[in-house]
Design an enzyme around this catalytic site. Structure first.
Site, PDB file in Angstrom:
ATOM      1  N   CYS A 211      87.380  47.808  53.341  1.00 15.60           N
ATOM      2  CA  CYS A 211      87.099  48.785  52.320  1.00 15.60           C
ATOM      3  C   CYS A 211      85.977  48.199  51.495  1.00 15.60           C
ATOM      4  O   CYS A 211      85.638  47.039  51.643  1.00 15.60           O
ATOM      5  CB  CYS A 211      88.300  48.975  51.401  1.00 15.60           C
ATOM      6  SG  CYS A 211      89.768  49.508  52.261  1.00 15.60           S
TER       7      CYS A 211
ATOM      8  N   ARG B 235      79.483  52.028  57.187  1.00  8.94           N
ATOM      9  CA  ARG B 235      80.580  51.514  57.999  1.00  8.94           C
ATOM     10  C   ARG B 235      81.562  52.615  58.412  1.00  8.94           C
ATOM     11  O   ARG B 235      82.454  52.368  59.198  1.00  8.94           O
ATOM     12  CB  ARG B 235      81.341  50.451  57.213  1.00  8.94           C
ATOM     13  CG  ARG B 235      80.526  49.233  56.931  1.00  8.94           C
ATOM     14  CD  ARG B 235      81.426  48.229  56.243  1.00  8.94           C
ATOM     15  NE  ARG B 235      80.719  47.004  56.004  1.00  8.94           N
ATOM     16  CZ  ARG B 235      79.979  46.792  54.931  1.00  8.94           C
ATOM     17  NH1 ARG B 235      79.863  47.714  54.030  1.00  8.94           N
ATOM     18  NH2 ARG B 235      79.356  45.652  54.770  1.00  8.94           N
TER      19      ARG B 235
ATOM     20  N   TRP C 232      88.697  52.390  54.060  1.00  5.57           N
ATOM     21  CA  TRP C 232      88.888  52.477  55.517  1.00  5.57           C
ATOM     22  C   TRP C 232      90.386  52.249  55.665  1.00  5.57           C
ATOM     23  O   TRP C 232      90.871  51.133  55.536  1.00  5.57           O
ATOM     24  CB  TRP C 232      88.048  51.391  56.191  1.00  5.57           C
ATOM     25  CG  TRP C 232      88.349  51.104  57.633  1.00  5.57           C
ATOM     26  CD1 TRP C 232      89.236  50.180  58.116  1.00  5.57           C
ATOM     27  CD2 TRP C 232      87.737  51.693  58.780  1.00  5.57           C
ATOM     28  NE1 TRP C 232      89.193  50.173  59.491  1.00  5.57           N
ATOM     29  CE2 TRP C 232      88.299  51.080  59.919  1.00  5.57           C
ATOM     30  CE3 TRP C 232      86.763  52.680  58.952  1.00  5.57           C
ATOM     31  CZ2 TRP C 232      87.910  51.427  61.218  1.00  5.57           C
ATOM     32  CZ3 TRP C 232      86.400  53.018  60.246  1.00  5.57           C
ATOM     33  CH2 TRP C 232      86.964  52.399  61.360  1.00  5.57           C
TER      34      TRP C 232
ATOM     35  N   ASN D 151      90.484  45.610  47.874  1.00  7.22           N
ATOM     36  CA  ASN D 151      90.200  45.483  49.298  1.00  7.22           C
ATOM     37  C   ASN D 151      90.989  44.280  49.793  1.00  7.22           C
ATOM     38  O   ASN D 151      90.875  43.202  49.218  1.00  7.22           O
ATOM     39  CB  ASN D 151      88.693  45.262  49.509  1.00  7.22           C
ATOM     40  CG  ASN D 151      88.363  44.851  50.927  1.00  7.22           C
ATOM     41  OD1 ASN D 151      89.082  45.206  51.857  1.00  7.22           O
ATOM     42  ND2 ASN D 151      87.299  44.105  51.094  1.00  7.22           N
ATOM     43  N   GLY D 152      91.773  44.468  50.835  1.00  7.85           N
ATOM     44  CA  GLY D 152      92.556  43.350  51.364  1.00  7.85           C
ATOM     45  C   GLY D 152      93.925  43.852  51.787  1.00  7.85           C
ATOM     46  O   GLY D 152      94.136  45.055  51.939  1.00  7.85           O
TER      47      GLY D 152
ATOM     48  N   GLU E 137      84.803  40.521  81.122  1.00  5.68           N
ATOM     49  CA  GLU E 137      84.252  40.915  79.822  1.00  5.68           C
ATOM     50  C   GLU E 137      82.870  40.280  79.614  1.00  5.68           C
ATOM     51  O   GLU E 137      81.963  40.924  79.078  1.00  5.68           O
ATOM     52  CB  GLU E 137      85.240  40.523  78.709  1.00  5.68           C
ATOM     53  CG  GLU E 137      84.811  40.855  77.292  1.00  5.68           C
ATOM     54  CD  GLU E 137      84.500  42.338  77.026  1.00  5.68           C
ATOM     55  OE1 GLU E 137      84.799  43.199  77.866  1.00  5.68           O
ATOM     56  OE2 GLU E 137      83.923  42.606  75.968  1.00  5.68           O
TER      57      GLU E 137
ATOM     58  N   LYS F 274      79.557  42.551  78.925  1.00  8.87           N
ATOM     59  CA  LYS F 274      78.670  42.365  77.764  1.00  8.87           C
ATOM     60  C   LYS F 274      77.239  42.206  78.243  1.00  8.87           C
ATOM     61  O   LYS F 274      76.322  42.775  77.677  1.00  8.87           O
ATOM     62  CB  LYS F 274      79.047  41.124  76.934  1.00  8.87           C
ATOM     63  CG  LYS F 274      80.290  41.203  76.091  1.00  8.87           C
ATOM     64  CD  LYS F 274      80.200  42.139  74.921  1.00  8.87           C
ATOM     65  CE  LYS F 274      80.633  43.508  75.245  1.00  8.87           C
ATOM     66  NZ  LYS F 274      81.809  44.091  75.275  1.00  8.87           N
TER      67      LYS F 274
ATOM     68  N   GLU G 121      75.812  45.541  79.505  1.00  4.32           N
ATOM     69  CA  GLU G 121      75.624  46.522  78.434  1.00  4.32           C
ATOM     70  C   GLU G 121      74.346  46.282  77.637  1.00  4.32           C
ATOM     71  O   GLU G 121      73.634  47.226  77.320  1.00  4.32           O
ATOM     72  CB  GLU G 121      76.805  46.458  77.444  1.00  4.32           C
ATOM     73  CG  GLU G 121      78.068  47.105  77.935  1.00  4.32           C
ATOM     74  CD  GLU G 121      79.204  46.970  76.920  1.00  4.32           C
ATOM     75  OE1 GLU G 121      79.797  47.983  76.559  1.00  4.32           O
ATOM     76  OE2 GLU G 121      79.490  45.837  76.475  1.00  4.32           O
TER      77      GLU G 121
ATOM     78  N   HIS H  14      85.667  36.428  99.944  1.00  7.10           N
ATOM     79  CA  HIS H  14      85.835  37.696 100.674  1.00  7.10           C
ATOM     80  C   HIS H  14      84.625  38.619 100.517  1.00  7.10           C
ATOM     81  O   HIS H  14      84.763  39.838 100.632  1.00  7.10           O
ATOM     82  CB  HIS H  14      87.107  38.401 100.183  1.00  7.10           C
ATOM     83  CG  HIS H  14      88.341  37.594 100.412  1.00  7.10           C
ATOM     84  ND1 HIS H  14      88.781  37.264 101.679  1.00  7.10           N
ATOM     85  CD2 HIS H  14      89.203  37.004  99.543  1.00  7.10           C
ATOM     86  CE1 HIS H  14      89.889  36.529 101.581  1.00  7.10           C
ATOM     87  NE2 HIS H  14      90.154  36.347 100.294  1.00  7.10           N
TER      88      HIS H  14
ATOM     89  N   LYS I  97      79.073  54.393  71.431  1.00  5.11           N
ATOM     90  CA  LYS I  97      80.209  53.644  70.867  1.00  5.11           C
ATOM     91  C   LYS I  97      81.514  54.324  71.242  1.00  5.11           C
ATOM     92  O   LYS I  97      82.508  53.680  71.538  1.00  5.11           O
ATOM     93  CB  LYS I  97      80.047  53.573  69.346  1.00  5.11           C
ATOM     94  CG  LYS I  97      81.092  52.751  68.645  1.00  5.11           C
ATOM     95  CD  LYS I  97      80.774  51.277  68.763  1.00  5.11           C
ATOM     96  CE  LYS I  97      81.943  50.403  68.438  1.00  5.11           C
ATOM     97  NZ  LYS I  97      81.908  49.145  69.207  1.00  5.11           N
TER      98      LYS I  97
END
Ligand code: G6P
Length: 610
Positions: free
Chosen positions: A20, A46, A92, A118-119, A482, A486, A489, A505, A605
């Site tokens: 936030c 954000r 958020w 915030n937290g 992964e 990355k 992408e 193989h 996204k």
């Protein structure tokens, strides 16, 4: 410390995750509300879901609601609020849905104070229960509101605002950056921080606070960074900063030379690299979900199988989930790419828990699969975006707490998904040892991030290759996948992840001295056999980048480049940490190739088409 702007020094202190945003100001001449509105707008990139402002002028005035800032402004004219001082918040959502009631600022029983935070207050439930027993009336589902009532409680016993807040921050557990205004203190904003970011700004007779430099950079570039557990008192003639014991401190004023755009990226060149660096903080945030996950697990019906469903990076998190659940929980696990789910959905049985992993909670393939699965089985969604479709449709929801991710290529949301999966498995079998191990992950990650210089140095050597292979076994297979994703992408280089045992193989036919191989070889039961594969590809000319333990002299002797990790990192835990240098490798090769890693071509996204 009364600030006169004496000490000036450039600084690049960077903050961790911000879920936030809070801002506040005391202005010499201008009205506060329009300035606060502009400040929170600068944080909205954000993607926030609620906004609110409170000002002090013959009492406390509050306007707040859920929705995007412009929508709420149009409905409520937030900037109409009177007064030269105030606080504001963009939310958020994490505790409680995005609604007006849950929007900040929050107040006490008598609307005498307004508070933005915030937290995460980890012990909010027990504090709330106690306050309710004592007669306090709550108007929201948020963890934040307990702080307002705790301050009210101490002040009703005769304490002043500062002493009350100091006492309260010793009562709450968790993280906070907060600011409070009170009707009886019309010239003061008081606040504190612990583990959540909070900075102060010193203008020309104007004073500011904010979660993040970009929020106030157009008002002032003279910034005071607060240390953990600092408390500040802001007045119209200066700011006093104190430590947790109430001793006055001399925090310096730093002059920030970033452009506003650089500042949004915390001084980094791209959001992706900023988000990579946020990962230790993100994992720490996600670990605080333990309590919620325990509660969720208690509500599960008996099930005999698990099926993970996801796309892209989230699918790789699912792969780790399969290895973990089969090894730790001892339960059979199926894996389905969401786009393939319909072809196996017919065999789904009601003794299966279907777990959907999705950062956005909106991916069309995943949502379609969720709709199908719901008809037959119990569903759980592991999601980053609160209020997203997956959170409304699944039977159970676990939040990943990564905060908004801007870079198209997922990084911090991946490690937060993994953290949730580990917590879930540990809670299902009561594995306290794993829970203890998980607490060390943020520190292991910090050490992994120290490999950045090495990776930056080696990246130019790989910028012109056309193919890259990534190999690993067991828990390291998803890491290899992964790493390859990355690379694909954001560098547009062909990257392929293989289970190391599969090389023989087919893929081995493609190995040559112009095909680099990344081998993920943590210490553990897969180690020796993957070592064998490293030798195999080396014998065919490949330059091998090896990821392994700092004590692994054999691996080092085979490696063209060796990326070392602490020896204590077990194979089981390694996916959380070994992926970090692979994200960095893709990032730096992308930069070498002059590509914007935040916005790779042809990719989105959130993919909302099937
Ligand atoms: C897109 C994104 C990927 C992401 C995938 C799944 O392809 O570019 O980074 O992994 O969607 O997204 P989800 O929001 O469901 O995790």
């Amino acid at each position: 410390m009364i600030i006169n702007g004496i000490l000036l020094k450039a600084s690049l202190e960077l903050f961790g995750e911000i879920m936030c945003g809070i801002v506040g100001c005391i202005l010499k001449e201008k009205k506060a509300a329009p300035v606060l509105l502009e400040c929170v707008r600068r944080l909205e990139y954000r993607g926030y879901d609620s906004v609110g402002i409170a000002t002090s002028s013959s009492g406390i005035n509050i306007k707040k609601d859920s929705g995007k800032i412009d929508e709420v402004q149009e409905r409520l004219q937030l900037d109409d609020l009177p007064g030269k001082m105030g606080i504001a918040h963009v939310r958020w959502a994490t505790h409680g849905l995005p609604t007006r009631e849950n929007s900040h600022p929050h107040t006490d029983c008598y609307n005498k104070l307004a508070l933005v935070h915030n937290g995460i207050i980890e012990n909010y439930q027990e504090l709330k229960d106690q306050l309710q027993e004592e007669g306090h009336h709550f108007s929201s589902d948020t963890d934040t509101e307990v702080i307002a009532h705790l301050v009210e409680k101490q002040m009703s016993k005769g304490m002043d605002l500062e002493d009350a807040l100091r006492l309260v921050i010793h009562q709450i557990k968790g993280s906070y950056a907060l600011a409070v205004i009170h009707v009886d203190y019309p010239n003061i904003i008081i606040g504190a921080r612990k583990e959540s970011p909070l900075i102060l700004g010193v203008g020309d007779g104007d004073y500011f606070l904010a979660s993040d430099v970009p929020a106030i950079l157009e008002e002032t570039n003279r910034i005071i960074y607060l240390d953990d557990e600092d408390l500040f008192v802001m007045k119209n003639d200066g700011i006093i900063v104190k430590d947790s014991q109430g001793r006055v401190k001399e925090n310096e004023i730093d002059v920030i030379s970033w452009s506003p755009e650089m500042a949004q990226k915390g001084g980094y060149d791209h959001f992706m690299i900023k988000e990579i660096h946020e990962q230790p903080e993100v994992v720490r945030n996600t670990l605080s979900e333990l309590h919620e996950i325990k509660k969720t697990v208690e509500n599960f019906s008996d099930f005999k199988r698990v099926c993970f469903v996801a796309c892209g990076t989230s699918f790789h998190a699912s792969m780790v989930g399969k290895y973990l659940f089969e090894e730790l929980v001892g339960i059979p696990v199926d894996l389905a790419l969401a786009s393939e789910f319909e072809f196996s959905a017919g065999a789904l049985t009601d003794d299966t828990l279907v777990i959907f992993i999705t950062q956005s909670g909106e991916t069309a393939d995943t949502m379609k699969a969720l709709e199908m699965a719901k008809e037959k089985a119990e569903t759980l969604a592991i999601v980053n975006v609160m209020g997203s479709r997956a959170t409304r449709e699944a039977d159970y929801v676990i939040y990943t707490r990564a905060g908004p991710e801007i870079g198209v290529a997922a990084t911090k949301t991946y490690v937060s998904q993994l953290t949730c999966i580990y917590l879930l498995a540990a809670c299902m079998v009561g594995d306290e040892k794993l829970l203890d191990e998980l607490k060390k992950v943020p520190d292991y990650m910090k050490t992994a991030l120290e490999k950045e210089e090495l990776i930056k140095e080696i990246s130019p050597h790989y910028k012109d290759v056309t193919d890259f292979f990534f190999i690993g076994r067991g828990f390291s297979y998803p890491t290899a996948m992964e790493g390859a994703l990355k690379l694909k992408e954001i560098t547009y280089i062909h990257g392929e992840g293989f289970a190391a045992g599969e090389l023989k193989h087919g893929p081995l036919a493609l190995i040559s001295d112009d095909v680099p191989v990344v081998a993920v070889v943590p210490p553990g039961k897969s180690h020796d056999r993957t070592m064998g594969n490293v030798k195999e590809v080396k014998a065919r000319g490949a330059r091998v980048i090896c990821l392994g333990s700092q004590n692994d002299v054999n691996l080092r002797s085979e490696a063209h480049y060796m990326i070392e990790f602490e020896d204590q990192i077990s194979e089981v835990l390694s996916p959380l940490i070994y992926v970090v240098p692979l994200q960095l490798l893709a990032y730096y090769i992308s930069v070498e190739r002059d590509i914007n890693p935040d916005q790779p071509k042809n990719l989105a996204k959130c993919v909302t088409v099937v």
